[in-house]
Design an enzyme around this catalytic site. Structure first.
Site, PDB file in Angstrom:
ATOM      1  N   GLU A 111      -6.657  11.266   3.003  1.00 33.72           N
ATOM      2  CA  GLU A 111      -7.213  10.025   3.578  1.00 33.72           C
ATOM      3  C   GLU A 111      -7.152  10.085   5.102  1.00 33.72           C
ATOM      4  OE1 GLU A 111      -6.510   6.139   1.830  1.00 33.72           O
ATOM      5  OE2 GLU A 111      -5.966   5.445   3.839  1.00 33.72           O
TER       6      GLU A 111
ATOM      7  N   GLY B 133      -9.982  -5.670   0.618  1.00 40.48           N
ATOM      8  CA  GLY B 133      -9.573  -5.830   2.017  1.00 40.48           C
ATOM      9  C   GLY B 133      -8.729  -7.078   2.155  1.00 40.48           C
TER      10      GLY B 133
ATOM     11  N   TYR C 142      -1.527  -0.471  -7.296  1.00 36.46           N
ATOM     12  CA  TYR C 142      -0.305  -0.772  -6.547  1.00 36.46           C
ATOM     13  C   TYR C 142       0.935  -0.542  -7.409  1.00 36.46           C
ATOM     14  CZ  TYR C 142      -3.730  -2.655  -3.425  1.00 36.46           C
ATOM     15  OH  TYR C 142      -4.812  -2.753  -2.596  1.00 36.46           O
TER      16      TYR C 142
HETATM   17  P1  FAD Z   1      -8.158  -6.644  -5.458  1.00 37.90           P
HETATM   18  O1  FAD Z   1      -8.105  -5.637  -6.543  1.00 37.90           O
HETATM   19  O2  FAD Z   1      -9.296  -7.589  -5.433  1.00 37.90           O
HETATM   20  O3  FAD Z   1      -6.792  -7.444  -5.496  1.00 37.90           O
HETATM   21  C1  FAD Z   1      -6.440  -8.313  -4.442  1.00 37.90           C
HETATM   22  C2  FAD Z   1      -5.382  -9.305  -4.906  1.00 37.90           C
HETATM   23  O4  FAD Z   1      -5.983 -10.258  -5.763  1.00 37.90           O
HETATM   24  C3  FAD Z   1      -4.254  -8.683  -5.719  1.00 37.90           C
HETATM   25  O5  FAD Z   1      -3.075  -9.421  -5.462  1.00 37.90           O
HETATM   26  C4  FAD Z   1      -4.681  -8.880  -7.151  1.00 37.90           C
HETATM   27  O6  FAD Z   1      -3.555  -8.886  -8.008  1.00 37.90           O
HETATM   28  C5  FAD Z   1      -5.370 -10.245  -7.060  1.00 37.90           C
HETATM   29  N1  FAD Z   1      -6.489 -10.433  -8.007  1.00 37.90           N
HETATM   30  C6  FAD Z   1      -7.426  -9.549  -8.384  1.00 37.90           C
HETATM   31  N2  FAD Z   1      -8.299 -10.106  -9.244  1.00 37.90           N
HETATM   32  C7  FAD Z   1      -7.918 -11.402  -9.390  1.00 37.90           C
HETATM   33  C8  FAD Z   1      -8.421 -12.508 -10.147  1.00 37.90           C
HETATM   34  N3  FAD Z   1      -9.494 -12.395 -10.911  1.00 37.90           N
HETATM   35  N4  FAD Z   1      -7.768 -13.689 -10.059  1.00 37.90           N
HETATM   36  C9  FAD Z   1      -6.667 -13.835  -9.271  1.00 37.90           C
HETATM   37  N5  FAD Z   1      -6.141 -12.818  -8.546  1.00 37.90           N
HETATM   38  C10 FAD Z   1      -6.763 -11.622  -8.597  1.00 37.90           C
HETATM   39  N6  FAD Z   1      -7.912  -2.088   3.350  1.00 37.90           N
HETATM   40  C11 FAD Z   1      -8.892  -2.042   4.281  1.00 37.90           C
HETATM   41  O7  FAD Z   1      -9.147  -3.026   4.966  1.00 37.90           O
HETATM   42  N7  FAD Z   1      -9.608  -0.891   4.490  1.00 37.90           N
HETATM   43  C12 FAD Z   1      -9.405   0.239   3.772  1.00 37.90           C
HETATM   44  O8  FAD Z   1     -10.067   1.245   3.971  1.00 37.90           O
HETATM   45  C13 FAD Z   1      -8.383   0.218   2.770  1.00 37.90           C
HETATM   46  N8  FAD Z   1      -8.122   1.302   1.992  1.00 37.90           N
HETATM   47  C14 FAD Z   1      -7.189   1.227   1.002  1.00 37.90           C
HETATM   48  C15 FAD Z   1      -6.985   2.342   0.166  1.00 37.90           C
HETATM   49  C16 FAD Z   1      -6.035   2.305  -0.845  1.00 37.90           C
HETATM   50  C17 FAD Z   1      -5.838   3.503  -1.747  1.00 37.90           C
HETATM   51  C18 FAD Z   1      -5.261   1.133  -1.027  1.00 37.90           C
HETATM   52  C19 FAD Z   1      -4.199   1.096  -2.098  1.00 37.90           C
HETATM   53  C20 FAD Z   1      -5.445   0.025  -0.215  1.00 37.90           C
HETATM   54  C21 FAD Z   1      -6.415   0.057   0.796  1.00 37.90           C
HETATM   55  N9  FAD Z   1      -6.659  -1.044   1.627  1.00 37.90           N
HETATM   56  C22 FAD Z   1      -7.638  -0.993   2.592  1.00 37.90           C
HETATM   57  C23 FAD Z   1      -5.854  -2.260   1.500  1.00 37.90           C
HETATM   58  C24 FAD Z   1      -6.493  -3.294   0.545  1.00 37.90           C
HETATM   59  O9  FAD Z   1      -7.752  -3.687   1.013  1.00 37.90           O
HETATM   60  C25 FAD Z   1      -5.554  -4.485   0.442  1.00 37.90           C
HETATM   61  O10 FAD Z   1      -4.375  -4.130  -0.224  1.00 37.90           O
HETATM   62  C26 FAD Z   1      -6.161  -5.746  -0.171  1.00 37.90           C
HETATM   63  O11 FAD Z   1      -5.240  -6.811   0.008  1.00 37.90           O
HETATM   64  C27 FAD Z   1      -6.415  -5.642  -1.674  1.00 37.90           C
HETATM   65  O12 FAD Z   1      -7.494  -4.868  -1.936  1.00 37.90           O
HETATM   66  P2  FAD Z   1      -7.860  -4.512  -3.462  1.00 37.90           P
HETATM   67  O13 FAD Z   1      -9.114  -3.767  -3.407  1.00 37.90           O
HETATM   68  O14 FAD Z   1      -6.713  -3.896  -4.145  1.00 37.90           O
HETATM   69  O15 FAD Z   1      -8.114  -5.993  -4.015  1.00 37.90           O
END
Ligand code: FAD
Length: 288
Positions: free
Chosen positions: A16, A106, A145
């Site tokens: 990454e 994000g 996570y």
């Molecule tokens: P989601 O999967 O949508 O989850 C977000 C939160 O909402 C979680 O707490 C989940 O439990 C909860 N949730 C999901 N669905 C629901 C629902 N239906 N109802 C209620 N709650 C729900 N961030 C950046 O800005 N840029 C990047 O390039 C970036 N790269 C990353 C790469 C990796 C491998 C990882 C692990 C993280 C990265 N992040 C990045 C950070 C990430 O964007 C944050 O952790 C963000 O807060 C969650 O993103 P997610 O895609 O996991 O969200």
């Protein structure tokens, strides 16, 4: 190539990178990428600033990595994004010949009214569904996570939400950094018990300095074992950041060996754009 079709090649490294903000940092950055090509990465991923702040940098870096012959997977976040902006980014990727994207929510900016509610794409699962529907040629990865996402009400719900992303069409999971390998294997076991059979690639962050680890832990909410933290503090007191880095490298090597010995498909290295550290880790791990 869609990464999922290459994933049977095991074990592997993937890498990454984050796009440098300043143009003058680019030569050193691409030099680091060229050195890290020695690890024969299965793919490289390029981060994206939530809200689109680094959108053009992500595209520029992606284009160069593709030209270097690296299967490159840019990240894309949907928080606060319009359909038009997401579509335009995905069209640009298509033009570059990119075939994979990591679909993320994000973190909502602190000043976003109502957090991430009342949006077209409140969660990453919504972005996955959008990509699958309108850009079906793209392979899609999502985040997982091991220690639970900090906003999730419970572990079980967090795992369910990860499963939702797979059910929406994601093909594999890349994990957030973690320091206790048991968290990774527990997560894999829990997702398998829920019927998720897709590959789950563990993300490993080498600790470079006490400050960097404090900052990163503050941002992502991962857990750090007390013993590791104390060892890092002790190293810092005795030998500063150089000693911290040695402890960090040794720890990452142990994590990687345990993960691969126990069946992880490969290792996603959070390179922090640092070639020397990643290469010394890979050298200590030995040939995969
Ligand atoms: P989601 O999967 O949508 O989850 C977000 C939160 O909402 C979680 O707490 C989940 O439990 C909860 N949730 C999901 N669905 C629901 C629902 N239906 N109802 C209620 N709650 C729900 N961030 C950046 O800005 N840029 C990047 O390039 C970036 N790269 C990353 C790469 C990796 C491998 C990882 C692990 C993280 C990265 N992040 C990045 C950070 C990430 O964007 C944050 O952790 C963000 O807060 C969650 O993103 P997610 O895609 O996991 O969200």
């Amino acid at each position: 190539m869609k990464i999922i079709t290459a994933l049977p090649r095991r074990p592997f490294y993937s890498l990454e990178f984050f796009p440098p903000r300043e143009e003058k940092a680019l030569p050193a950055f691409f030099n680091a990428v060229a050195k890290l090509k020695a690890l024969d990465p299965l793919f490289a991923s390029v981060t994206y600033g939530a809200g689109g702040s680094t959108r053009q940098n992500t595209l520029n870096v992606t284009a160069r990595l593709v030209a270097m012959g690296i299967n490159t997977m840019p990240h894309l976040t949907c928080v606060g994004a319009s359909r038009a902006a997401l579509t335009s980014f995905l069209l640009s990727l298509r033009e570059l010949g990119v075939e994979n994207v990591m679909a993320l929510r994000g973190d909502p900016p602190k000043d976003m009214p109502g957090g991430c509610r009342n949006q077209d794409f409140p969660y990453a699962a919504d972005l996955v569904a959008f990509v699958r529907r309108f850009f079906p040629e793209f392979g899609v990865a999502v985040a997982g996570y091991p220690g639970g996402h900090p906003d999730a009400p419970t572990f079980r719900e967090d795992r369910l939400f990860t499963k939702n992303k797979i059910d929406a069409g994601a093909e594999f999971v890349v994990t957030q950094l973690f320091f206790d390998v048991r968290e990774y294997f527990e997560m894999v076991e829990q997702l398998r018990a829920m019927g998720v059979q897709k590959p789950i690639v563990p993300g490993i962050l080498p600790v470079l300095s006490l400050n960097s680890v404090r900052r990163i832990l503050g941002l992502c909410g991962a857990n750090i074992p007390g013993r590791l933290y104390l060892a890092l503090e002790e190293a810092h007191a005795k030998g500063g950041d150089k000693a911290v880095r040695e402890v960090g490298v040794e720890y990452a090597v142990r994590q990687i060996r345990r993960l691969l010995d126990s069946g992880a498909p490969g290792i996603h290295l959070y390179t922090l754009n640092q070639a020397a550290t990643c290469l010394s880790i890979a050298e200590a791990v030995g040939p995969l």
